[in-house]
Design a protein around this motif. Structure first.
Motif, PDB file in Angstrom:
ATOM      1  N   THR A   1       0.814  -1.217   0.000  1.00 33.37           N
ATOM      2  CA  THR A   1       0.000   0.000   0.000  1.00 33.37           C
ATOM      3  C   THR A   1       0.846   1.265   0.000  1.00 33.37           C
ATOM      4  N   PRO A   2       1.944   1.354   0.780  1.00 29.75           N
ATOM      5  CA  PRO A   2       2.775   2.569   0.713  1.00 29.75           C
ATOM      6  C   PRO A   2       3.287   2.857  -0.693  1.00 29.75           C
ATOM      7  N   THR A   3       3.662   1.806  -1.426  1.00 31.46           N
ATOM      8  CA  THR A   3       4.136   1.999  -2.794  1.00 31.46           C
ATOM      9  C   THR A   3       3.040   2.573  -3.672  1.00 31.46           C
ATOM     10  N   VAL A   4       1.837   2.041  -3.540  1.00 34.78           N
ATOM     11  CA  VAL A   4       0.712   2.530  -4.328  1.00 34.78           C
ATOM     12  C   VAL A   4       0.431   3.998  -4.007  1.00 34.78           C
ATOM     13  N   LEU A   5       0.464   4.358  -2.729  1.00 38.98           N
ATOM     14  CA  LEU A   5       0.175   5.735  -2.328  1.00 38.98           C
ATOM     15  C   LEU A   5       1.238   6.699  -2.841  1.00 38.98           C
ATOM     16  N   VAL A   6       2.509   6.307  -2.752  1.00 41.06           N
ATOM     17  CA  VAL A   6       3.585   7.152  -3.282  1.00 41.06           C
ATOM     18  C   VAL A   6       3.414   7.343  -4.786  1.00 41.06           C
ATOM     19  N   CYS A   7       3.101   6.274  -5.491  1.00 40.16           N
ATOM     20  CA  CYS A   7       2.907   6.360  -6.941  1.00 40.16           C
ATOM     21  C   CYS A   7       1.706   7.240  -7.280  1.00 40.16           C
ATOM     22  N   LEU A   8       0.654   7.170  -6.475  1.00 39.71           N
ATOM     23  CA  LEU A   8      -0.517   8.014  -6.700  1.00 39.71           C
ATOM     24  C   LEU A   8      -0.166   9.488  -6.512  1.00 39.71           C
ATOM     25  N   LEU A   9       0.613   9.791  -5.489  1.00 31.85           N
ATOM     26  CA  LEU A   9       1.028  11.174  -5.254  1.00 31.85           C
ATOM     27  C   LEU A   9       1.914  11.683  -6.375  1.00 31.85           C
ATOM     28  N   VAL A  10       2.853  10.861  -6.831  1.00 32.32           N
ATOM     29  CA  VAL A  10       3.740  11.265  -7.926  1.00 32.32           C
ATOM     30  C   VAL A  10       2.944  11.502  -9.207  1.00 32.32           C
ATOM     31  N   ALA A  11       2.040  10.587  -9.532  1.00 29.38           N
ATOM     32  CA  ALA A  11       1.241  10.723 -10.748  1.00 29.38           C
ATOM     33  C   ALA A  11       0.371  11.970 -10.686  1.00 29.38           C
ATOM     34  N   ALA A  12      -0.305  12.188  -9.557  1.00 29.55           N
ATOM     35  CA  ALA A  12      -1.169  13.361  -9.429  1.00 29.55           C
ATOM     36  C   ALA A  12      -0.368  14.646  -9.501  1.00 29.55           C
ATOM     37  N   PHE A  13       0.799  14.682  -8.856  1.00 28.56           N
ATOM     38  CA  PHE A  13       1.649  15.880  -8.897  1.00 28.56           C
ATOM     39  C   PHE A  13       2.064  16.215 -10.325  1.00 28.56           C
ATOM     40  N   LEU A  14       2.510  15.217 -11.069  1.00 27.93           N
ATOM     41  CA  LEU A  14       2.956  15.465 -12.440  1.00 27.93           C
ATOM     42  C   LEU A  14       1.803  15.911 -13.336  1.00 27.93           C
ATOM     43  N   LEU A  15       0.646  15.290 -13.185  1.00 20.86           N
ATOM     44  CA  LEU A  15      -0.501  15.652 -14.015  1.00 20.86           C
ATOM     45  C   LEU A  15      -1.021  17.052 -13.674  1.00 20.86           C
ATOM     46  N   ILE A  16      -1.024  17.399 -12.386  1.00 21.01           N
ATOM     47  CA  ILE A  16      -1.430  18.750 -11.998  1.00 21.01           C
ATOM     48  C   ILE A  16      -0.451  19.776 -12.565  1.00 21.01           C
ATOM     49  N   LEU A  17       0.848  19.479 -12.477  1.00 23.83           N
ATOM     50  CA  LEU A  17       1.859  20.377 -13.026  1.00 23.83           C
ATOM     51  C   LEU A  17       1.729  20.502 -14.534  1.00 23.83           C
ATOM     52  N   GLY A  18       1.211  19.442 -15.163  1.00 20.88           N
ATOM     53  CA  GLY A  18       0.985  19.475 -16.603  1.00 20.88           C
ATOM     54  C   GLY A  18      -0.290  20.179 -17.015  1.00 20.88           C
ATOM     55  N   GLY A  19      -1.067  20.683 -16.057  1.00 21.66           N
ATOM     56  CA  GLY A  19      -2.245  21.478 -16.387  1.00 21.66           C
ATOM     57  C   GLY A  19      -3.577  20.839 -16.067  1.00 21.66           C
ATOM     58  N   GLU A  20      -3.604  19.552 -15.703  1.00 22.07           N
ATOM     59  CA  GLU A  20      -4.878  18.920 -15.369  1.00 22.07           C
ATOM     60  C   GLU A  20      -5.374  19.450 -14.024  1.00 22.07           C
ATOM     61  N   GLY A  21      -6.675  19.681 -13.944  1.00 20.67           N
ATOM     62  CA  GLY A  21      -7.229  20.342 -12.780  1.00 20.67           C
ATOM     63  C   GLY A  21      -7.244  21.851 -12.920  1.00 20.67           C
ATOM     64  N   ARG A  22      -6.629  22.351 -13.998  1.00 19.04           N
ATOM     65  CA  ARG A  22      -6.609  23.779 -14.331  1.00 19.04           C
ATOM     66  C   ARG A  22      -6.000  24.634 -13.213  1.00 19.04           C
ATOM     67  N   LEU A  23      -4.918  24.116 -12.607  1.00 16.11           N
ATOM     68  CA  LEU A  23      -4.198  24.875 -11.589  1.00 16.11           C
ATOM     69  C   LEU A  23      -2.901  25.469 -12.141  1.00 16.11           C
ATOM     70  N   PHE A  24      -2.358  24.842 -13.197  1.00 22.92           N
ATOM     71  CA  PHE A  24      -1.120  25.311 -13.815  1.00 22.92           C
ATOM     72  C   PHE A  24      -1.311  25.411 -15.322  1.00 22.92           C
ATOM     73  N   TYR A  25      -0.297  25.869 -15.982  1.00 19.51           N
ATOM     74  CA  TYR A  25      -0.318  26.039 -17.429  1.00 19.51           C
ATOM     75  C   TYR A  25      -0.515  24.693 -18.131  1.00 19.51           C
ATOM     76  N   ALA A  26      -1.344  24.687 -19.144  1.00 24.20           N
ATOM     77  CA  ALA A  26      -1.519  23.519 -20.009  1.00 24.20           C
ATOM     78  C   ALA A  26      -1.081  23.903 -21.420  1.00 24.20           C
ATOM     79  N   THR A  27      -0.423  23.002 -22.111  1.00 24.68           N
ATOM     80  CA  THR A  27       0.093  23.300 -23.440  1.00 24.68           C
ATOM     81  C   THR A  27      -1.054  23.517 -24.435  1.00 24.68           C
ATOM     82  N   ALA A  28      -0.698  24.070 -25.598  1.00 26.54           N
ATOM     83  CA  ALA A  28      -1.714  24.425 -26.595  1.00 26.54           C
ATOM     84  C   ALA A  28      -2.506  23.220 -27.075  1.00 26.54           C
ATOM     85  N   ASP A  29      -1.946  22.026 -26.981  1.00 30.40           N
ATOM     86  CA  ASP A  29      -2.685  20.827 -27.388  1.00 30.40           C
ATOM     87  C   ASP A  29      -3.970  20.648 -26.587  1.00 30.40           C
TER      88      ASP A  29
END
Length: 487
Positions: free
Chosen positions: A53-81
């Motif tokens: 379970t700790p591995t799954v939770l760490v992976c979930l946090l990493v995935a969510a952080f990267l996707l949010i930084l990529g613009g999902e959730g509309r908190l950061f810049y999203a590319t023109a695509d």
């Protein structure tokens, strides 16, 4: 693993609703089919390796952080695509299925890899915030499962941590290419340094997550299933089942997987390394994916394809994007057991830039996702096994130089504002997008071209707002395009 396969199966079932099958039938299939396929996975996979379970939770946090930084959730810049992707998701959430558009003087349907949008569109519905957060949650779960399952490829916690960081930051030596470009022609695009090679590009892993998460997830899923089979952790039926299931996410990623599928077929037939449960698993997955394959093939020939002869830059591109990883892997005698996989991946990466589909270089960027992921995994394993400093130093230098690409993508996301809320439909946003505008055939197909009769429940209005977004979309200056325009 069963959860990941169940999610992919659910996307293939929900597509039937987009094509007009009765909601009750689609709902019944959505409950039964993914559960049946997940049950087959549980029966086929030995389950000798557990992911905590700790591995799954760490992976979930990493995935969510990267996707949010990529613009999902509309908190950061999203590319023109995302101008097009936001419009696709909005249309699927705002209109009753199936819906059509009136384009080019005829009724046309959305014909695109919609796997990423189906669940978020249903969960979010007509609410913009609902769709945004449903997409983020859906994609975070899917990528977290990939990262967590991938941890089974590495023996220790230290090796897994190195693998996660290296895999996420994996890229070719784009910084070196940009410096050379700056020296030769006097300028370089430092906002998106992967443009240095012009028509050639193998996207960094962070670039893939930021720009094209749907293609990225499909390619990484196939690479993961293949590597688990090669390591003897799962049977061949898992890889065989993944191939048709991820097509609704990215047919281009599936094209890039075909050489590995052919090799796997030869190996299992020669060694008799298959069982009837593998056949049942593959047959069930293919049965579920047939509607998606027919859907994606509707009028697909109109996109166009053909050979693209190499230019002078091709040799430098291969030198900086492929050889720094491929050469040490091929010279490593300890890794000879998987030498065939590295050779196939290398051949793919050498040849993929020489073929194109449509007007852009999407084929080489998306079909290369699986072979690039396999090279990345092998390179991480090679680096973890180095006991002498020359090998360690090469691993550290190559990874550090490649990490500049992903760091530049993240820096841009932090520098520019969040993406605005879409107002136009896909048809309305198509010609107003700030990126490269391609013909309608990339995302639309005439209703008559589909294999089944589709009676639209609703037509997307042709009248569009004067402004497609509630404020100006943050645009990165494309130095290359500006110079071409002036010429």
């Amino acid at each position: 693993m069963a959860t990941l396969v169940g999610l992919l199966a659910l996307d293939n079932i929900l597509l039937l609703g987009l094509l007009g099958l009765p909601p009750l039938l689609v709902g019944a299939l959505a409950l039964a089919a993914p559960a049946a396929l997940a049950f087959l996975i549980c029966a086929a996979v030995p389950g000798e390796i557990e992911v905590g379970t700790p591995t799954v939770l760490v992976c979930l946090l990493v995935a969510a952080f990267l996707l949010i930084l990529g613009g999902e959730g509309r908190l950061f810049y999203a590319t023109a695509d995302w101008q097009v992707r936001d419009a696709v998701l909005a249309d699927m959430g705002n209109h009753r299925w199936p819906f059509d558009y009136w384009l080019d003087g005829k009724s046309q349907m959305l014909r695109a890899p919609v796997g990423m949008y189906l669940v978020p569109a249903l969960l979010g519905g007509a609410s913009q915030a609902g769709r945004d957060w449903a997409l983020l949650a859906h994609n975070s779960l899917a990528f977290a499962l990939i990262f967590a399952i991938g941890s089974a490829l590495f023996p220790s916690r230290r090796a897994r941590l190195i693998a996660l960081v290296t895999f996420v930051m994996f890229s070719g030596l784009d910084m070196v290419g940009s410096i050379i470009h700056q020296r030769v022609v006097g300028w370089a695009d430092w906002d998106h340094i992967e443009r240095w090679a012009g028509a050639y590009q193998y996207s960094a892993h962070i670039t893939q997550m930021f720009w094209v998460p749907q293609h990225c997830l499909a390619g990484w899923t196939l690479a993961l299933a293949y590597m688990l089979w090669r390591k003897g952790i799962v049977p061949i039926g898992l890889f065989g089942a993944m191939l048709p299931l991820v097509a609704i996410w990215s047919p281009l990623a599936v094209m890039g997987a075909l050489p590995f599928a052919l090799y796997a077929a030869v190996v299992v037939l020669r060694t008799r390394g298959w069982g009837w449960l593998d056949v049942l698993l593959c047959a069930t997955a293919m049965l579920l994916a047939i509607p998606a394959l027919l859907y994606l093939s509707a009028d697909a020939a109109s996109v166009g394809s053909g050979v693209r002869p190499p230019t002078v830059v091709y040799g430098l591109f291969i030198l900086l994007e492929v050889l720094p990883f491929l050469v040490p892997l091929l010279r490593d005698r300890a890794g000879a057991g998987d030498r065939a996989t590295i050779l196939i991946a290398g051949a793919c990466l050498f040849l993929m830039p020489l073929w194109g589909i449509g007007l852009s270089n999407d084929f080489q960027m998306r079909a290369s996702i699986m072979p690039l992921a396999l090279v990345a995994i092998a390179f991480v394993q090679w680096g973890n096994e180095r006991t002498y400093w020359p090998g360690k130093a090469w691993f550290i230098v190559v990874v550090a130089l490649g990490a500049v690409t992903g760091t530049a993508e993240a820096a841009r996301a932090l520098r520019l504002g969040p993406s605005p809320v879409p107002r136009c439909s896909l048809a309305g946003a198509w010609d107003r997008q700030t990126g490269f505008v391609v013909p309608h055939a990339s995302y639309f197909a005439a209703r008559a071209a589909f294999a089944i009769r589709i009676d639209p429940a609703e037509r997307v209005p042709a009248t569009q707002p004067a402004r497609c977004w509630d404020r100006a979309w943050p645009v990165v200056k494309n130095v290359a395009m500006e110079r071409l325009d002036r010429q």
